[in-house]
Scaffold this motif. Structure first.
Motif, mmCIF file in Angstrom:
data_model
loop_
_atom_site.group_PDB
_atom_site.id
_atom_site.type_symbol
_atom_site.label_atom_id
_atom_site.label_comp_id
_atom_site.label_asym_id
_atom_site.label_seq_id
_atom_site.Cartn_x
_atom_site.Cartn_y
_atom_site.Cartn_z
ATOM 1 N N ILE A 58 0.876 -1.171 0.000
ATOM 2 C CA ILE A 58 0.000 0.000 0.000
ATOM 3 C C ILE A 58 0.908 1.214 0.000
ATOM 4 N N ARG A 59 0.721 2.073 -0.986
ATOM 5 C CA ARG A 59 1.599 3.236 -1.113
ATOM 6 C C ARG A 59 0.891 4.335 -1.896
ATOM 7 N N PRO A 60 1.441 5.565 -1.827
ATOM 8 C CA PRO A 60 0.879 6.649 -2.636
ATOM 9 C C PRO A 60 1.182 6.433 -4.118
ATOM 10 N N VAL A 61 0.300 6.913 -4.942
ATOM 11 C CA VAL A 61 0.525 6.887 -6.378
ATOM 12 C C VAL A 61 1.724 7.790 -6.695
ATOM 13 N N ARG A 62 2.448 7.447 -7.733
ATOM 14 C CA ARG A 62 3.557 8.285 -8.191
ATOM 15 C C ARG A 62 3.079 9.117 -9.379
ATOM 16 N N LEU A 111 -0.303 13.551 -10.683
ATOM 17 C CA LEU A 111 0.677 14.445 -10.070
ATOM 18 C C LEU A 111 0.122 15.081 -8.806
ATOM 19 N N GLY A 112 -1.091 15.599 -8.882
ATOM 20 C CA GLY A 112 -1.696 16.266 -7.727
ATOM 21 C C GLY A 112 -1.911 15.354 -6.539
ATOM 22 N N ALA A 113 -2.122 14.066 -6.787
ATOM 23 C CA ALA A 113 -2.386 13.106 -5.711
ATOM 24 C C ALA A 113 -1.145 12.353 -5.265
ATOM 25 N N SER A 114 0.004 12.673 -5.857
ATOM 26 C CA SER A 114 1.256 11.990 -5.519
ATOM 27 C C SER A 114 1.993 12.735 -4.413
ATOM 28 N N GLU A 115 3.089 12.149 -3.953
ATOM 29 C CA GLU A 115 3.916 12.826 -2.948
ATOM 30 C C GLU A 115 4.534 14.099 -3.502
ATOM 31 N N ASP A 116 4.605 14.220 -4.824
ATOM 32 C CA ASP A 116 5.144 15.426 -5.461
ATOM 33 C C ASP A 116 4.092 16.513 -5.636
#
Length: 185
Positions: free
Chosen positions: A5-9, A53-58
């Motif tokens: 389980i991880r954030p989307v890139r 992009l908006g939903a990623s860690e970046d």
């Protein structure tokens, strides 16, 4: 369980698009999502690039999409968290009265249901929301269609409770969306 389980890139927009379109084709999609498959299919690749992009860690830090990744790299499920502040424009439901997380876009592929994927996605989503600094997130909420008892039962099982707030379903004012919430531990 076997899933990470991880954030989307940000560069995973194609996978994010694919799982969104799969979600919109699910038999419960009409009561689970505010978008149709045709609408999702009609979105441009740039839309999905910006969304990932908006939903990623970046991204900007107020939206995070979590995914359940299988050992083969496929995605079994997803959940997205929006951070809402009292002075924000209302996207759906009632305006926030406290700083809160709003869980949206929850989907687990049928073959992965019942194996803990949804629980793990919610754990990650809420841990992220609770970990944010100032302003402190006081609660998490979500909306569930009145005719989606399976989702309602799951949300209750993991600690969400109906708040008594209801809003009309966009496109069908005779149907209601029920707000569920959980307070920060």
């Amino acid at each position: 369980m076997g899933y990470v389980i991880r954030p989307v890139r940000a560069d995973e927009w194609q996978q994010a698009k694919e799982i969104r379109l799969a979600a919109l084709q699910d038999p419960v999609a009409p009561v689970a999502f505010l978008e149709t498959y045709e609408q999702g299919l009609g979105q441009s690749d740039d839309f999905y690039r910006e969304r990932a992009l908006g939903a990623s860690e970046d991204g900007e830090g107020r939206v995070r999409q979590f995914i359940a990744e299988a050992p083969d790299g496929s995605w079994a499920g997803t959940a997205t968290v929006l951070i809402e502040r009292p002075d924000d424009e209302v996207r759906f439901g009632e305006a926030a009265v406290v700083h809160q997380a709003h869980v949206v876009g929850v989907f687990v592929r049928p073959e992965a249901r019942g194996g803990g994927v949804a629980d793990a996605l919610f754990r990650a989503a809420l841990e992220w929301a609770w970990s944010l600094g100032e302003p402190r997130i006081e609660r998490a909420r979500l909306y569930v269609h009145e005719n989606n008892p399976r989702a309602s039962a799951f949300y209750r099982r993991i600690g969400f409770a109906p708040t008594g707030t209801t809003v009309p379903m966009p496109g069908d004012p005779t149907a209601r969306e029920l707000e569920y919430a959980v307070a920060r531990p």
